[in-house]
Design an enzyme around this catalytic site. Structure first.
Site, short mmCIF file in Angstrom:
data_model
loop_
_atom_site.label_atom_id
_atom_site.label_comp_id
_atom_site.label_asym_id
_atom_site.label_seq_id
_atom_site.Cartn_x
_atom_site.Cartn_y
_atom_site.Cartn_z
N GLU A 143 18.07 3.10 -9.62
CA GLU A 143 19.54 2.87 -8.85
C GLU A 143 20.43 3.48 -9.71
OE1 GLU A 143 20.24 -1.29 -8.09
OE2 GLU A 143 21.87 -0.65 -6.84
N GLU A 233 18.32 -19.93 -7.16
CA GLU A 233 18.08 -18.78 -6.74
C GLU A 233 16.67 -18.65 -5.98
OE1 GLU A 233 16.23 -15.64 -9.39
OE2 GLU A 233 17.95 -14.60 -8.69
N GLU A 238 17.40 -15.30 1.30
CA GLU A 238 17.02 -13.89 1.61
C GLU A 238 15.77 -13.48 0.83
OE1 GLU A 238 21.02 -14.48 1.30
OE2 GLU A 238 19.95 -14.64 -0.36
N CYS A 393 19.05 -15.91 -22.23
CA CYS A 393 17.98 -16.74 -21.32
C CYS A 393 17.32 -17.70 -22.49
CB CYS A 393 16.62 -16.07 -20.79
SG CYS A 393 17.42 -14.92 -19.73
#
Lengths: 418, 101
Positions: A143, A233, A238, A393
């Site tokens: 992308e 999440e 979606e 993280c």
């Protein structure tokens, strides 16, 4: 349903226990979204509609007064026992360098094989989220390359592409911050899902048909993350790509791509309940499991600058046609709040030289000046990585707490009278 | 000669005295705590975990995502490529404005 959540999304994951809160105000300093109310000395409270569910307050509370209220440990244990379900553990990069701490090992000890061994003993099938991280780089990197070709090089593109700079979308707390506090800039987020968003469809489509050869409905996908925001999440409406895919092919069931999420702490608790100790478990390598194959780029996703470094390794190759001679990219490593770098790139066909400008931010509060630049149309960058937790993280809100004294009361316990 | 020295009257009452001592103690304690920052690295465990991941990176035979053979096999066996329509369907998403929910 609390404000700022979609239907069926998990909210109020992080809660302060009123009985234990001493009003010391430590948490408010760690909160990236000013979501904690309460004066110094008074009991504090989290405003769920502002909260990112990142859990930074939880791991830094000196009194252990903050809880993660979403507990799927017993549900996962019942799925492991029922015999009809293929329970797949998808394991994030940062878990393998912190799980050992819950079993008395030193922080940072890499325990991949012991972790695989323990999960197999518990009855899980294994998919490594590092595979999905590589997958994320292929999608997010492609992308980015397409955006550079369109906006920097002026090449034609029929794809629908968001604007530059492109922000990473791997961190759910950061994504929620963008959606909640700078929603007008959300087109700048990479449209690529996070590794968790990709791991679910891979497990329930490719894994179901090619690897484990079971019905997709019989897979129970357990995400194991260093993160409390991943619980939120996973519940995004979606994230049902696998069910949607199979519905087009004659199936009818509806389910989330990742069914439940366990944090590193939750996993340690589950293993202890099953009497599995990773310090004396038979290590497993998973060499024959395609979904456990991963590259070095996938594993560094768990540290600040890691997604950027991984993306550069691949984007550089795609744009120049050559591999980087030196893979270790120092400018994006380390704990400086905002790291900036210019990457010179010589394009493979034209020989033209461009400079890729990148920035890496950890600690979401530090992103505000960069967002302002984007709002004013003055951002010099092409690609910006944001991780909510300081250090990335590895220091996520779902990690083992206080391995060596972040809590200041711990230091004084030795000579306090109570 | 008459001894006429008179002690100065104390201008501070008991409550004020306790308050003053309290503030002083707090200042000394937080000062001492701040000084420990010089000796104690409170980010040490973050650095150790990060070092563990970089060690894992260097251990791998392949260190770039496009060299993950099983991942490339997956794209091949489902007959698609990154950002293709099927990839958009499975691996891409959209974001919402949460300020209006």
């Amino acid at each position: 349903m609390s404000k700022s959540y979609q239907k069926n999304e998990l909210d109020s994951i992080i809660k302060i226990d009123e009985q234990k809160c001493k009003g010391c105000d430590t948490c408010t300093a760690f909160c990236p979204a000013d979501a904690i109310d309460g004066a110094y000395g008074a009991v504090h409270k989290i405003d769920s509609s502002r909260c990112l569910q990142c859990g930074q307050c939880l791991i830094n509370c000196p009194f252990g007064a903050i809880d993660d209220t979403v507990d799927a440990v017993d549900l996962v244990m019942s799925k492991l026992k029922d015999g009809k379900t293929t329970v797949v553990a998808t394991i994030a990069p940062a878990v393998r360098v912190a799980l050992g701490e819950e079993f008395g090992m030193e922080p940072g000890k890499l325990v991949t094989e012991q972790m695989y061994g323990a999960l197999k003993e518990a009855g899980f099938k294994i998919m490594d989220v590092n595979f999905a991280a590589d997958n994320t780089i292929m999608e997010e990197g492609t992308e980015l390359v397409h955006k550079i070709q369109k906006y920097v090089l002026g090449m034609d593109s029929h794809e629908e592409l968001g604007p530059l700079p492109q922000f990473t979308s791997c961190c759910p707390a950061w994504v929620r911050y963008m959606e909640l506090y700078s929603p007008t800039l959300r087109k700048h987020l990479s449209s690529a899902k996070s590794p968790q968003g990709m791991a679910g469809p891979v497990a329930k489509i490719y894994g179901a048909s090619e690897i484990w050869k079971v019905a997709p409905e019989s897979i129970f996908c357990v995400g194991i993350y260093p993160c409390t925001a991943k619980k939120m999440e996973a519940s995004r409406p979606e994230f049902t790509a696998a069910a949607d895919y199979w519905k087009k092919r004659g199936h009818t069931a509806t389910y989330q791509d990742t069914d439940v999420v366990l944090t590193t702490r939750d996993l340690a608790r589950l293993l202890k309940k099953l009497n599995i100790d990773i310090t004396n478990v038979k290590p497993a390598e998973e060499k024959d499991n395609p979904l456990a194959e991963y590259t070095g780029a996938g594993t560094i996703f768990g540290a600040t600058g890691g997604v950027m470094e991984a993306a550069l390794r691949t984007a550089y190759f795609v744009l120049t046609g050559e591999e980087l001679s030196q893979l270790k990219y120092e400018p994006v490593r380390g704990l400086k709040e905002v790291k900036k770098a210019d990457v010179p790139i010589k394009l493979k066909n034209s020989g033209k030289e461009i400079t890729l400008k990148v920035a890496v931010v950890h600690g979401t509060k530090n992103v505000e000046p960069l967002l302002e630049e984007v709002k004013d149309g003055k951002s010099p960058y092409h690609f910006i990585e944001v991780m909510n937790c300081p250090g990335g993280c590895v220091n996520g809100g779902g990690q083992p707490i206080n391995p060596m004294g972040t809590s200041w009361t711990g230091k004084f316990k030795a000579f306090l009278p109570w | 000669m008459q001894y006429d020295y008179k002690e100065k009257e104390v201008k501070i009452n008991r409550r004020e005295f306790l308050g003053f001592i309290g503030v002083l103690t707090a200042a000394i304690w937080s000062g001492l705590y701040a000084v420990t920052d010089v000796f104690v690295d409170r980010t040490k465990y973050i650095k150790m975990r990060t070092a563990g991941l970089y060690q894992d990176d260097e251990k791998q035979a392949a260190r770039q995502s496009h060299k993950n053979k099983s991942l490339m096999n997956m794209y091949k066996s489902l007959n698609f490529s990154p950002t293709s329509p099927l990839a958009e369907e499975l691996f891409h998403t959209h974001y919402i404005d949460r300020s209006v929910l």
